[in-house]
Design a protein around this motif. Sequence first.
Motif, PDB file in Angstrom:
ATOM      1  N   MET A   1       0.863  -1.183   0.000  1.00 43.30           N
ATOM      2  CA  MET A   1       0.000   0.000   0.000  1.00 43.30           C
ATOM      3  C   MET A   1       0.896   1.228   0.000  1.00 43.30           C
ATOM      4  O   MET A   1       1.820   1.342   0.811  1.00 43.30           O
ATOM      5  CB  MET A   1      -0.923   0.008   1.223  1.00 43.30           C
ATOM      6  CG  MET A   1      -1.856   1.210   1.281  1.00 43.30           C
ATOM      7  SD  MET A   1      -3.131   1.070   2.582  1.00 43.30           S
ATOM      8  CE  MET A   1      -2.119   1.086   4.076  1.00 43.30           C
ATOM      9  N   LEU A   2       0.629   2.152  -0.915  1.00 39.38           N
ATOM     10  CA  LEU A   2       1.449   3.347  -1.069  1.00 39.38           C
ATOM     11  C   LEU A   2       0.561   4.580  -1.071  1.00 39.38           C
ATOM     12  O   LEU A   2      -0.368   4.689  -1.871  1.00 39.38           O
ATOM     13  CB  LEU A   2       2.248   3.274  -2.377  1.00 39.38           C
ATOM     14  CG  LEU A   2       3.049   4.516  -2.765  1.00 39.38           C
ATOM     15  CD1 LEU A   2       4.185   4.745  -1.775  1.00 39.38           C
ATOM     16  CD2 LEU A   2       3.614   4.370  -4.174  1.00 39.38           C
ATOM     17  N   LEU A   3       0.825   5.517  -0.162  1.00 41.32           N
ATOM     18  CA  LEU A   3       0.154   6.804  -0.134  1.00 41.32           C
ATOM     19  C   LEU A   3       1.142   7.871  -0.580  1.00 41.32           C
ATOM     20  O   LEU A   3       2.316   7.849  -0.160  1.00 41.32           O
ATOM     21  CB  LEU A   3      -0.355   7.149   1.269  1.00 41.32           C
ATOM     22  CG  LEU A   3      -1.665   6.493   1.727  1.00 41.32           C
ATOM     23  CD1 LEU A   3      -1.451   5.007   1.993  1.00 41.32           C
ATOM     24  CD2 LEU A   3      -2.187   7.177   2.986  1.00 41.32           C
ATOM     25  N   GLY A   4       0.692   8.794  -1.436  1.00 37.50           N
ATOM     26  CA  GLY A   4       1.592   9.811  -1.947  1.00 37.50           C
ATOM     27  C   GLY A   4       0.959  11.186  -2.011  1.00 37.50           C
ATOM     28  O   GLY A   4      -0.259  11.329  -2.083  1.00 37.50           O
ATOM     29  N   ASP A   5       1.816  12.198  -1.990  1.00 37.64           N
ATOM     30  CA  ASP A   5       1.390  13.589  -2.060  1.00 37.64           C
ATOM     31  C   ASP A   5       2.407  14.348  -2.904  1.00 37.64           C
ATOM     32  O   ASP A   5       3.573  14.461  -2.532  1.00 37.64           O
ATOM     33  CB  ASP A   5       1.308  14.191  -0.652  1.00 37.64           C
ATOM     34  CG  ASP A   5       0.748  15.609  -0.654  1.00 37.64           C
ATOM     35  OD1 ASP A   5       0.388  16.106  -1.733  1.00 37.64           O
ATOM     36  OD2 ASP A   5       0.665  16.211   0.430  1.00 37.64           O
ATOM     37  N   VAL A   6       1.979  14.836  -4.062  1.00 37.58           N
ATOM     38  CA  VAL A   6       2.859  15.563  -4.967  1.00 37.58           C
ATOM     39  C   VAL A   6       2.862  17.036  -4.589  1.00 37.58           C
ATOM     40  O   VAL A   6       1.816  17.618  -4.287  1.00 37.58           O
ATOM     41  CB  VAL A   6       2.386  15.411  -6.434  1.00 37.58           C
ATOM     42  CG1 VAL A   6       3.340  16.106  -7.391  1.00 37.58           C
ATOM     43  CG2 VAL A   6       2.246  13.950  -6.790  1.00 37.58           C
ATOM     44  N   SER A   7       4.045  17.663  -4.606  1.00 36.76           N
ATOM     45  CA  SER A   7       4.121  19.089  -4.302  1.00 36.76           C
ATOM     46  C   SER A   7       3.415  19.894  -5.380  1.00 36.76           C
ATOM     47  O   SER A   7       3.535  19.622  -6.570  1.00 36.76           O
ATOM     48  CB  SER A   7       5.585  19.539  -4.211  1.00 36.76           C
ATOM     49  OG  SER A   7       6.246  19.336  -5.449  1.00 36.76           O
ATOM     50  N   GLY A   8       2.650  20.889  -4.962  1.00 40.81           N
ATOM     51  CA  GLY A   8       1.981  21.771  -5.902  1.00 40.81           C
ATOM     52  C   GLY A   8       0.697  21.184  -6.462  1.00 40.81           C
ATOM     53  O   GLY A   8       0.381  20.010  -6.268  1.00 40.81           O
ATOM     54  N   HIS A   9      -0.022  22.018  -7.188  1.00 37.29           N
ATOM     55  CA  HIS A   9      -1.277  21.598  -7.824  1.00 37.29           C
ATOM     56  C   HIS A   9      -1.350  22.199  -9.219  1.00 37.29           C
ATOM     57  O   HIS A   9      -2.321  22.853  -9.580  1.00 37.29           O
ATOM     58  CB  HIS A   9      -2.480  22.026  -6.970  1.00 37.29           C
ATOM     59  CG  HIS A   9      -2.522  21.331  -5.646  1.00 37.29           C
ATOM     60  ND1 HIS A   9      -2.969  20.037  -5.491  1.00 37.29           N
ATOM     61  CD2 HIS A   9      -2.120  21.733  -4.426  1.00 37.29           C
ATOM     62  CE1 HIS A   9      -2.867  19.683  -4.225  1.00 37.29           C
ATOM     63  NE2 HIS A   9      -2.360  20.695  -3.561  1.00 37.29           N
ATOM     64  N   THR A  10      -0.263  21.984  -9.976  1.00 37.49           N
ATOM     65  CA  THR A  10      -0.181  22.477 -11.337  1.00 37.49           C
ATOM     66  C   THR A  10      -0.268  21.309 -12.311  1.00 37.49           C
ATOM     67  O   THR A  10      -0.289  20.141 -11.911  1.00 37.49           O
ATOM     68  CB  THR A  10       1.154  23.208 -11.556  1.00 37.49           C
ATOM     69  OG1 THR A  10       2.228  22.261 -11.401  1.00 37.49           O
ATOM     70  CG2 THR A  10       1.332  24.331 -10.541  1.00 37.49           C
ATOM     71  N   ILE A  11      -0.296  21.631 -13.595  1.00 37.70           N
ATOM     72  CA  ILE A  11      -0.301  20.575 -14.603  1.00 37.70           C
ATOM     73  C   ILE A  11       0.963  19.731 -14.490  1.00 37.70           C
ATOM     74  O   ILE A  11       0.932  18.503 -14.642  1.00 37.70           O
ATOM     75  CB  ILE A  11      -0.434  21.187 -16.006  1.00 37.70           C
ATOM     76  CG1 ILE A  11      -1.831  21.798 -16.165  1.00 37.70           C
ATOM     77  CG2 ILE A  11      -0.189  20.154 -17.087  1.00 37.70           C
ATOM     78  CD1 ILE A  11      -2.061  22.489 -17.474  1.00 37.70           C
ATOM     79  N   LYS A  12       2.085  20.382 -14.198  1.00 34.54           N
ATOM     80  CA  LYS A  12       3.329  19.631 -14.020  1.00 34.54           C
ATOM     81  C   LYS A  12       3.194  18.639 -12.869  1.00 34.54           C
ATOM     82  O   LYS A  12       3.668  17.498 -12.945  1.00 34.54           O
ATOM     83  CB  LYS A  12       4.497  20.579 -13.761  1.00 34.54           C
ATOM     84  CG  LYS A  12       5.825  19.862 -13.587  1.00 34.54           C
ATOM     85  CD  LYS A  12       6.959  20.830 -13.320  1.00 34.54           C
ATOM     86  CE  LYS A  12       8.266  20.067 -13.117  1.00 34.54           C
ATOM     87  NZ  LYS A  12       9.400  20.969 -12.816  1.00 34.54           N
ATOM     88  N   SER A  13       2.530  19.059 -11.786  1.00 30.95           N
ATOM     89  CA  SER A  13       2.319  18.166 -10.653  1.00 30.95           C
ATOM     90  C   SER A  13       1.482  16.960 -11.061  1.00 30.95           C
ATOM     91  O   SER A  13       1.770  15.823 -10.665  1.00 30.95           O
ATOM     92  CB  SER A  13       1.612  18.914  -9.517  1.00 30.95           C
ATOM     93  OG  SER A  13       2.338  20.047  -9.117  1.00 30.95           O
ATOM     94  N   ALA A  14       0.440  17.209 -11.854  1.00 31.08           N
ATOM     95  CA  ALA A  14      -0.424  16.115 -12.300  1.00 31.08           C
ATOM     96  C   ALA A  14       0.340  15.139 -13.179  1.00 31.08           C
ATOM     97  O   ALA A  14       0.186  13.916 -13.063  1.00 31.08           O
ATOM     98  CB  ALA A  14      -1.622  16.682 -13.059  1.00 31.08           C
ATOM     99  N   LEU A  15       1.187  15.673 -14.061  1.00 29.71           N
ATOM    100  CA  LEU A  15       1.983  14.800 -14.929  1.00 29.71           C
ATOM    101  C   LEU A  15       2.962  13.971 -14.104  1.00 29.71           C
ATOM    102  O   LEU A  15       3.156  12.774 -14.361  1.00 29.71           O
ATOM    103  CB  LEU A  15       2.727  15.642 -15.967  1.00 29.71           C
ATOM    104  CG  LEU A  15       1.847  16.326 -17.022  1.00 29.71           C
ATOM    105  CD1 LEU A  15       2.693  17.251 -17.899  1.00 29.71           C
ATOM    106  CD2 LEU A  15       1.142  15.284 -17.882  1.00 29.71           C
ATOM    107  N   LEU A  16       3.588  14.608 -13.112  1.00 28.29           N
ATOM    108  CA  LEU A  16       4.519  13.878 -12.252  1.00 28.29           C
ATOM    109  C   LEU A  16       3.794  12.779 -11.490  1.00 28.29           C
ATOM    110  O   LEU A  16       4.285  11.651 -11.381  1.00 28.29           O
ATOM    111  CB  LEU A  16       5.194  14.840 -11.271  1.00 28.29           C
ATOM    112  CG  LEU A  16       6.063  14.192 -10.183  1.00 28.29           C
ATOM    113  CD1 LEU A  16       7.204  13.394 -10.817  1.00 28.29           C
ATOM    114  CD2 LEU A  16       6.603  15.256  -9.227  1.00 28.29           C
ATOM    115  N   SER A  17       2.602  13.095 -10.956  1.00 27.64           N
ATOM    116  CA  SER A  17       1.826  12.107 -10.223  1.00 27.64           C
ATOM    117  C   SER A  17       1.479  10.911 -11.107  1.00 27.64           C
ATOM    118  O   SER A  17       1.653   9.748 -10.717  1.00 27.64           O
ATOM    119  CB  SER A  17       0.544  12.744  -9.680  1.00 27.64           C
ATOM    120  OG  SER A  17      -0.277  11.787  -9.047  1.00 27.64           O
TER     121      SER A  17
END
Length: 548
Positions: A196-212
């Motif tokens: 089980m893996l929980l994650g939180d990407v820094s920021g809320h930009t399109i770049k963040s979504a792509l990284l996620s």
Amino acid sequence: MSTGNSINSHSIERVLLIDDDRFSLQVMRMTLEKAGITVEAFSDPLKGLETLKKQPKSYFSCVITDYQMPEIDGIEITRETKSFDPCLGTIMITAIEEQDIVKESYRSGALDFLTKPVNPRDLVKIARDTIKSTNQHRKESETVAGVEEAGREGSGITAPLPSALTENLEIVYQPRHAVGGDFIIGYEKNEYQLGMLLGDVSGHTIKSALLSSYFQGFIQGQTSTESNFLHALSNFNKLLYSNNEVTQGNRSSLSLCHFTIDRDSRATEMTNCGFSAPIVVDMQGNVNEWTEGTFAIGWFDNIDLCAEEKMTHSLAYLYAATDGLEDHANDIEVNAWSLFHFLTKNRNNKKSVDRILGNARDDILAVRYQLKKDQEEDATSLPQVIFQNEYPGSAIQQVDKIQKNFVESMKLALGTSFDSRRHDITLCIREAIINALKHGCQSSPNCSATLTAFHLEKENALGVIINDPGSGHDFDISNRKADLETDMPGDAHLGLVMMSELPDDISTERNGSYVRMVFNLKSDQQASTSHFLPASFLNQSSPIHLSS
């Protein structure tokens, strides 16, 4: 002190500089202005924040703040800055011996940091990188508005979780942004283990979504093979770090927490990279906090990746959450696990959930995993944590605030059930926490006491545990009760004697340094917001705006 060009053009690269050391402030201001950057400098951090919030969001391109200052520190300034404008980049200045602050500054939203004495060349370079990052985030933020719905549908739980995991898993997921955000991945690692893996990407930009999306695809590819997870994570860290070096100020990072759970014994290994510390609760309601772990993925070339194991034979639940849960709980002045309990019990009551979440600043993702293996064990009989906090002995001066926070948290988590015993519970909690802080911790800021509350759903009972590091008391409570019935009773320990009579069950260890109380509640109604309004909302002069 305030200096700098007052031209109101949003095209100017303008830095807000805050440092209570006037000499350092002047040197940094002159260095930046010599490089062609407009500066508004403040030795009073509160005046600096006031100026920031009075201007349009596009007025400043970067905030540079010292960490150690009176009245308010750099961490809080960073949080206030992000709350005002999530796109505005912040740089933290710390002393060499304050490097432990670096991790907290990143979690609060700082893009970079400088160490004292500040090198002029580094100051200019990092300031320009951060200005570039701010401008880029603002451009992306405009684009985000056009893809909001698509972003919401593509975030969070992007792949089905295996039934072997979900049958013991409770999930709260409340996205608050269009793109980027929190996510959870579950998989069957092999015939013996679950992942089980929980994650939180820094920021809320399109770049963040792509990284996620890229990271989730990468990890799901790794979990479909027998690849070593820590090795794969190390490789991804190097990849992201290298990309951050190329893009310089436009850095990205991932906070994550990975669990490997044995199917039979439920023994659990955890790897934590910049994630909020998970907790485990045993069958008696005692809570232990797991370690916070290393830095987030993507900030440094090499990070110390290791797995910490916990045996689970006496444990009931594992809890974990991204920092959005605690941030919003702090905003509405309740405990994070009270908020989690409320959200699990009211998941089908959108109106109530929206009212409590209000304008939450970040996504909320939290899970509770049942570790008790016995299939005959009714989950409703297991202790569900609804409050957990640690207080230094010096907090004895804030006992009214502690009591208020506890009461507000119980009102949210338990609704009208709490009202049935509110008076008894509040008296006991106040007496116990005063005793723990004043006597167990000797009012010292270097000693801490913990206050935990748990709900026994099947019995509809509230359990409370107060634990301090002291040596306890040198009296027998039975003898003390008998003394009170005499014509000339003493006046010591009256509160502790009262506390022993009000709960339906009470037990102590270590001469009373550890106290566990259980109160049977007289109503089984679910938590309701009909009588609960966060104290922070009561202080607002404008109407409350609820999320859709």
